[in-house]
Design a protein around this motif. Structure first.
Motif, mmCIF file in Angstrom:
data_model
loop_
_atom_site.group_PDB
_atom_site.id
_atom_site.type_symbol
_atom_site.label_atom_id
_atom_site.label_comp_id
_atom_site.label_asym_id
_atom_site.label_seq_id
_atom_site.Cartn_x
_atom_site.Cartn_y
_atom_site.Cartn_z
ATOM 1 N N GLU A 210 0.834 -1.206 0.000
ATOM 2 C CA GLU A 210 0.000 0.000 0.000
ATOM 3 C C GLU A 210 0.871 1.259 0.000
ATOM 4 O O GLU A 210 0.581 2.237 -0.711
ATOM 5 C CB GLU A 210 -0.920 0.009 1.220
ATOM 6 N N PHE A 211 1.951 1.232 0.805
ATOM 7 C CA PHE A 211 2.834 2.393 0.865
ATOM 8 C C PHE A 211 3.581 2.589 -0.450
ATOM 9 O O PHE A 211 3.753 3.724 -0.913
ATOM 10 C CB PHE A 211 3.833 2.233 2.016
ATOM 11 N N GLU A 212 4.047 1.495 -1.039
ATOM 12 C CA GLU A 212 4.790 1.594 -2.292
ATOM 13 C C GLU A 212 3.920 2.127 -3.428
ATOM 14 O O GLU A 212 4.375 2.901 -4.267
ATOM 15 C CB GLU A 212 5.364 0.216 -2.685
ATOM 16 N N GLU A 213 2.668 1.679 -3.455
ATOM 17 C CA GLU A 213 1.768 2.074 -4.538
ATOM 18 C C GLU A 213 0.962 3.323 -4.200
ATOM 19 O O GLU A 213 0.089 3.734 -4.977
ATOM 20 C CB GLU A 213 0.826 0.910 -4.870
ATOM 21 N N HIS A 214 1.240 3.924 -3.021
ATOM 22 C CA HIS A 214 0.616 5.180 -2.580
ATOM 23 C C HIS A 214 -0.910 5.069 -2.529
ATOM 24 O O HIS A 214 -1.632 6.011 -2.882
ATOM 25 C CB HIS A 214 1.029 6.327 -3.512
ATOM 26 N N THR A 215 -1.390 3.931 -2.090
ATOM 27 C CA THR A 215 -2.841 3.721 -1.971
ATOM 28 C C THR A 215 -3.312 3.680 -0.517
ATOM 29 O O THR A 215 -4.515 3.603 -0.267
ATOM 30 C CB THR A 215 -3.249 2.412 -2.666
ATOM 31 N N PHE A 216 -2.371 3.708 0.409
ATOM 32 C CA PHE A 216 -2.743 3.555 1.821
ATOM 33 C C PHE A 216 -3.635 4.704 2.291
ATOM 34 O O PHE A 216 -4.682 4.482 2.924
ATOM 35 C CB PHE A 216 -1.487 3.462 2.687
ATOM 36 N N PHE A 217 -3.223 5.949 1.986
ATOM 37 C CA PHE A 217 -3.968 7.107 2.466
ATOM 38 C C PHE A 217 -5.119 7.490 1.530
ATOM 39 O O PHE A 217 -6.070 8.134 1.953
ATOM 40 C CB PHE A 217 -3.028 8.309 2.626
ATOM 41 N N PRO A 290 8.483 0.272 4.712
ATOM 42 C CA PRO A 290 7.500 0.424 3.631
ATOM 43 C C PRO A 290 8.043 0.072 2.256
ATOM 44 O O PRO A 290 7.822 0.785 1.287
ATOM 45 C CB PRO A 290 7.122 1.905 3.732
ATOM 46 N N SER A 291 8.744 -1.029 2.184
ATOM 47 C CA SER A 291 9.259 -1.551 0.915
ATOM 48 C C SER A 291 9.086 -3.056 0.950
ATOM 49 O O SER A 291 9.571 -3.716 1.875
ATOM 50 C CB SER A 291 10.733 -1.183 0.729
ATOM 51 N N GLN A 292 8.390 -3.597 -0.029
ATOM 52 C CA GLN A 292 8.115 -5.031 -0.023
ATOM 53 C C GLN A 292 9.398 -5.851 -0.013
ATOM 54 O O GLN A 292 9.520 -6.831 0.731
ATOM 55 C CB GLN A 292 7.273 -5.404 -1.257
ATOM 56 N N LEU A 293 10.340 -5.453 -0.835
ATOM 57 C CA LEU A 293 11.590 -6.205 -0.940
ATOM 58 C C LEU A 293 12.378 -6.159 0.360
ATOM 59 O O LEU A 293 12.813 -7.195 0.881
ATOM 60 C CB LEU A 293 12.435 -5.670 -2.094
ATOM 61 N N LYS A 294 12.544 -4.952 0.916
ATOM 62 C CA LYS A 294 13.336 -4.818 2.140
ATOM 63 C C LYS A 294 12.663 -5.500 3.327
ATOM 64 O O LYS A 294 13.330 -6.091 4.178
ATOM 65 C CB LYS A 294 13.583 -3.342 2.441
#
Length: 388
Positions: A210-217, A290-294
């Motif tokens: 959600e954070f990566e794709e900027h959909t959370f907020f 807030p990074s899927q990979l990390k």
């Protein structure tokens, strides 16, 4: 309620759109469970190759070799000299080497007390233990038989000869996994590791995506309304799908004929505590990183040594204090401790309460930290919006 249902549907759509997570969450438990089950299916090792160097080559040494051959654990390979022994060991990796000395039979007859040398290959501790135990039984039996026969030749009755050789009897009784089946001991623990891994990795991507794709907020939080709803909306879909995973795992117990005579209420409580605690651990890292990979990379650093430090194969009492402290922060440690009680000791719910409580405390800590981090992120976002 409609909001909840629409958001749950959204979570399932997000899950199905990520083929990697689908493969990990649904495929890994089945694939790894079957793979590990196939590896340990026999449960006990047998026909371990051992090398017998027979320098005596007499009926007595042949009798020893025959007795070794009759033992199901070891299979003797015989040579009559010590030439090229190093090459033979490297080529075949014998579990043990037994050297029968020259004049073995003659020395026994003349009461000279010859010595049979047994060298155990401890490159693999498991096979070394099995082989050495089998050899001890065979040599002890032969030794006792020779001694008893010697006493009987002096005219002593067989019953009296037995009592003269053995001052007292020793009776060994195995309990809890009486057959010493390695499959029954190890495989359930490996399944616990798999369950922890898939739930942690899947939940690690929940908020991070959600954070990566900027959909959370913009999409998620306006419908979720509050942080508590948000956390449960991210975890509940995986808990629902987890029921399918656990049903598949239960079927594998039957497939591999692993006894499942356990207290069902205790089992459900223990597994639920594990799923809830590792889910919120995954959520914590998903929010914090807030990074899927990390997020998955950091969780793998924790997950990789978790089985080793859990105390399942090497006791916690033999580890340094700081390692034990680290192990206690991982839900798997408490789950495997409870699983051993459940599977092998046939424990009930009361017996497992210390482990269940420990996992639920960890779940509360992970959930609390996740809540705090989400609250901080939301407040920072509101400040940025206000400044704009």
């Amino acid at each position: 309620m409609k909001n909840w249902i629409s958001l749950l549907k959204r979570e399932f759509r997000l899950f199905s759109s990520n083929s990697v997570i689908m493969a990990i969450f649904l495929g890994a438990p089945l694939a790894y469970g079957l793979l590990f089950g196939a590896v340990y299916k026999k449960g006990k090792v047998d026909n371990l190759p051992i090398l017998v160097i027979d320098l005596d080559n007499t009926p007595m040494s042949h009798n020893l070799i025959d007795m070794l051959d009759d033992n199901e654990v070891v299979t003797p390979y015989v040579v009559y000299n010590q030439n090229n022994i190093r090459h033979l060991i490297i080529e075949t990796e014998y579990s043990s080497i037994i050297t029968v000395p020259e004049n073995f039979e003659a020395d026994i007859i003349q009461k000279r007390h010859p010595e049979v040398q047994v060298e155990v290959n401890t490159a693999n501790i498991l096979t070394a233990n099995y082989a050495s135990k089998a050899i001890q039984i065979v040599l002890g039996t032969l030794n006792a038989g020779i001694e008893i026969e010697g006493i009987k030749k002096q005219g002593v009755p067989a019953i009296t000869a037995n009592s003269l050789y053995e001052s007292f009897g020793v009776s060994y009784v195995k309990f809890f996994n009486a057959s010493a089946n390695y499959m029954e001991f190890l495989w359930p623990g490996m399944i616990g590791v798999i369950v922890q891994q898939v739930f942690m990795l899947a939940l690690a991507l929940s908020f991070a995506r959600e954070f990566e794709e900027h959909t959370f907020f913009t999409e998620f939080m306006p419908k979720a309304k509050n942080i508590v709803n948000a956390m449960f909306l991210k975890t509940i879909p995986f808990w629902i799908m987890g029921v399918v995973i656990l049903a598949l795992i239960r079927g594998m117990f039957t497939l591999f004929r692993i006894p499942f005579d356990i207290n069902p209420i205790a089992a459900v409580a223990l597994i639920t505590a594990l799923v809830v605690s590792v889910s919120f651990l995954g959520v914590l890292f998903s929010v914090a990183i807030p990074s899927q990979l990390k997020a998955t990379e950091v969780l793998m650093v924790i997950a990789t040594p978790s089985f080793v430090v859990s105390g399942f194969t090497w006791p916690l009492s033999q580890m340094p204090g700081y390692v034990v402290a680290f192990a206690k922060t991982i839900p798997l440690t408490h789950f495997l401790e409870g699983l051993r009680k459940l599977m092998l000791y046939h424990a009930n719910l009361t017996d497992l309460m210390p482990q269940i409580k420990a996992m639920m405390i960890l779940a509360a800590v992970f959930a609390g930290l996740s809540f705090i981090l989400l609250e901080i992120k939301i407040r920072r976002h509101k400040k940025r919006v206000a400044l704009q």
